[in-house]
Design a protein around this motif. Structure first.
Motif, PDB file in Angstrom:
ATOM      1  N   THR A 165      45.551  53.304  42.665  1.00 46.62           N
ATOM      2  CA  THR A 165      44.174  53.764  42.849  1.00 46.62           C
ATOM      3  C   THR A 165      43.221  52.886  42.051  1.00 46.62           C
ATOM      4  O   THR A 165      42.161  52.501  42.548  1.00 46.62           O
ATOM      5  CB  THR A 165      44.045  55.238  42.403  1.00 46.62           C
ATOM      6  N   TRP A 166      43.607  52.578  40.815  1.00 44.42           N
ATOM      7  CA  TRP A 166      42.772  51.698  39.981  1.00 44.42           C
ATOM      8  C   TRP A 166      42.611  50.341  40.664  1.00 44.42           C
ATOM      9  O   TRP A 166      41.517  49.784  40.689  1.00 44.42           O
ATOM     10  CB  TRP A 166      43.420  51.496  38.606  1.00 44.42           C
ATOM     11  N   ALA A 167      43.709  49.812  41.204  1.00 44.91           N
ATOM     12  CA  ALA A 167      43.659  48.513  41.877  1.00 44.91           C
ATOM     13  C   ALA A 167      42.740  48.580  43.096  1.00 44.91           C
ATOM     14  O   ALA A 167      41.949  47.668  43.332  1.00 44.91           O
ATOM     15  CB  ALA A 167      45.070  48.075  42.293  1.00 44.91           C
ATOM     16  N   GLN A 168      42.826  49.659  43.852  1.00 45.82           N
ATOM     17  CA  GLN A 168      41.957  49.814  45.020  1.00 45.82           C
ATOM     18  C   GLN A 168      40.485  49.866  44.600  1.00 45.82           C
ATOM     19  O   GLN A 168      39.627  49.288  45.268  1.00 45.82           O
ATOM     20  CB  GLN A 168      42.316  51.078  45.795  1.00 45.82           C
ATOM     21  N   GLU A 169      40.189  50.543  43.511  1.00 46.85           N
ATOM     22  CA  GLU A 169      38.797  50.631  43.033  1.00 46.85           C
ATOM     23  C   GLU A 169      38.288  49.262  42.582  1.00 46.85           C
ATOM     24  O   GLU A 169      37.153  48.886  42.871  1.00 46.85           O
ATOM     25  CB  GLU A 169      38.675  51.656  41.904  1.00 46.85           C
ATOM     26  N   ARG A 170      39.132  48.510  41.876  1.00 43.90           N
ATOM     27  CA  ARG A 170      38.740  47.146  41.462  1.00 43.90           C
ATOM     28  C   ARG A 170      38.500  46.268  42.678  1.00 43.90           C
ATOM     29  O   ARG A 170      37.550  45.486  42.720  1.00 43.90           O
ATOM     30  CB  ARG A 170      39.799  46.536  40.541  1.00 43.90           C
ATOM     31  N   GLU A 171      39.371  46.385  43.678  1.00 45.71           N
ATOM     32  CA  GLU A 171      39.205  45.591  44.895  1.00 45.71           C
ATOM     33  C   GLU A 171      37.924  45.981  45.638  1.00 45.71           C
ATOM     34  O   GLU A 171      37.191  45.105  46.103  1.00 45.71           O
ATOM     35  CB  GLU A 171      40.428  45.766  45.805  1.00 45.71           C
ATOM     36  N   ALA A 172      37.642  47.276  45.736  1.00 43.98           N
ATOM     37  CA  ALA A 172      36.419  47.721  46.423  1.00 43.98           C
ATOM     38  C   ALA A 172      35.179  47.250  45.662  1.00 43.98           C
ATOM     39  O   ALA A 172      34.178  46.870  46.271  1.00 43.98           O
ATOM     40  CB  ALA A 172      36.413  49.246  46.579  1.00 43.98           C
ATOM     41  N   ASN A 173      35.244  47.243  44.332  1.00 42.16           N
ATOM     42  CA  ASN A 173      34.116  46.727  43.535  1.00 42.16           C
ATOM     43  C   ASN A 173      33.933  45.225  43.745  1.00 42.16           C
ATOM     44  O   ASN A 173      32.808  44.738  43.868  1.00 42.16           O
ATOM     45  CB  ASN A 173      34.310  47.030  42.047  1.00 42.16           C
ATOM     46  N   ALA A 174      35.038  44.486  43.777  1.00 45.49           N
ATOM     47  CA  ALA A 174      34.952  43.034  43.998  1.00 45.49           C
ATOM     48  C   ALA A 174      34.399  42.747  45.389  1.00 45.49           C
ATOM     49  O   ALA A 174      33.582  41.840  45.566  1.00 45.49           O
ATOM     50  CB  ALA A 174      36.330  42.389  43.821  1.00 45.49           C
ATOM     51  N   PHE A 175      34.833  43.515  46.371  1.00 47.67           N
ATOM     52  CA  PHE A 175      34.322  43.373  47.737  1.00 47.67           C
ATOM     53  C   PHE A 175      32.815  43.617  47.748  1.00 47.67           C
ATOM     54  O   PHE A 175      32.045  42.832  48.306  1.00 47.67           O
ATOM     55  CB  PHE A 175      35.039  44.370  48.663  1.00 47.67           C
ATOM     56  N   ALA A 176      32.378  44.710  47.136  1.00 45.22           N
ATOM     57  CA  ALA A 176      30.955  45.068  47.108  1.00 45.22           C
ATOM     58  C   ALA A 176      30.130  43.999  46.399  1.00 45.22           C
ATOM     59  O   ALA A 176      29.041  43.631  46.862  1.00 45.22           O
ATOM     60  CB  ALA A 176      30.765  46.425  46.433  1.00 45.22           C
ATOM     61  N   ALA A 177      30.635  43.481  45.287  1.00 41.55           N
ATOM     62  CA  ALA A 177      29.908  42.447  44.540  1.00 41.55           C
ATOM     63  C   ALA A 177      29.733  41.190  45.386  1.00 41.55           C
ATOM     64  O   ALA A 177      28.639  40.608  45.429  1.00 41.55           O
ATOM     65  CB  ALA A 177      30.635  42.126  43.232  1.00 41.55           C
ATOM     66  N   GLU A 178      30.785  40.776  46.065  1.00 43.94           N
ATOM     67  CA  GLU A 178      30.692  39.580  46.912  1.00 43.94           C
ATOM     68  C   GLU A 178      29.793  39.827  48.124  1.00 43.94           C
ATOM     69  O   GLU A 178      29.050  38.949  48.538  1.00 43.94           O
ATOM     70  CB  GLU A 178      32.084  39.130  47.383  1.00 43.94           C
ATOM     71  N   LEU A 179      29.846  41.034  48.671  1.00 48.87           N
ATOM     72  CA  LEU A 179      29.026  41.348  49.836  1.00 48.87           C
ATOM     73  C   LEU A 179      27.539  41.345  49.476  1.00 48.87           C
ATOM     74  O   LEU A 179      26.721  40.776  50.198  1.00 48.87           O
ATOM     75  CB  LEU A 179      29.431  42.716  50.402  1.00 48.87           C
TER      76      LEU A 179
END
Length: 173
Positions: A111-125
């Motif tokens: 879950t932590w990994a998914q949240e980090r990935e979603a944050n990285a996605f949002a930052a790049e977007l």
């Protein structure tokens, strides 16, 4: 394009792929991108600590965003939930993003990994690396110049804190 193995780089590449497929300029129109994925975006009266939710239904995915949050926060929440949709919809049917989530007993390493990935996605977007690097080449960014930092954050439709974090992650400050 082949994406790197799961993680932040993988998530950032996924966001780059989305921006390439659905170009919108800056500030990125996250609602239009969600609509392109046939995701309904709703402003909802959520508890203050809840920023957004994603319900993945086969025929009608929905992103709910806290109507009481600042518009820049709402944009980040939509981008974050889009990240869950693009990256994790095959793993979970429901995502809730709240301030208390990370302190809950239910938070797992995945879950932590998914949240980090979603944050990285949002930052790049929202703050595309290529756009920030282009600005940096023409006029280096001074994070101690509040007026310029605020102006640049407004240009991208994000908070100054999100911008400062992104600039730091990209090594531009």
């Amino acid at each position: 394009m082949t994406r790197p193995a799961r993680g932040k780089r993988w998530a950032m590449q996924a966001a780059k792929d989305v921006l390439e497929q659905y170009p919108s300029g800056v500030p990125v129109d996250v609602v239009a991108i969600a609509k392109a994925f046939e995701i309904e975006v709703r402003l909802e009266a959520l508890e203050d600590q809840v920023s957004g939710v994603l319900l993945v239904q086969a025929d009608h995915p929905v992103i709910g965003v806290n109507a009481h949050h600042h518009p820049n926060r709402q944009r980040f929440s939509i981008a974050h939930e889009l990240g869950h949709f693009v990256l994790h919809r095959d793993k979970e049917p429901f995502f809730i993003d709240a301030a208390v989530f990370f302190r809950s007993e239910g938070a797992t390493p995945e879950t932590w990994a998914q949240e980090r990935e979603a944050n990285a996605f949002a930052a790049e977007l929202l703050l595309p690396q290529h756009a920030l690097e282009e600005i940096w080449r023409t006029e280096p960014i001074d994070v101690f110049d509040d007026v310029k930092l605020r102006s640049l954050a407004n240009h991208f439709g994000v908070s100054t804190q999100a911008l400062a974090i992104r600039l730091s992650e990209l090594g531009l400050v």
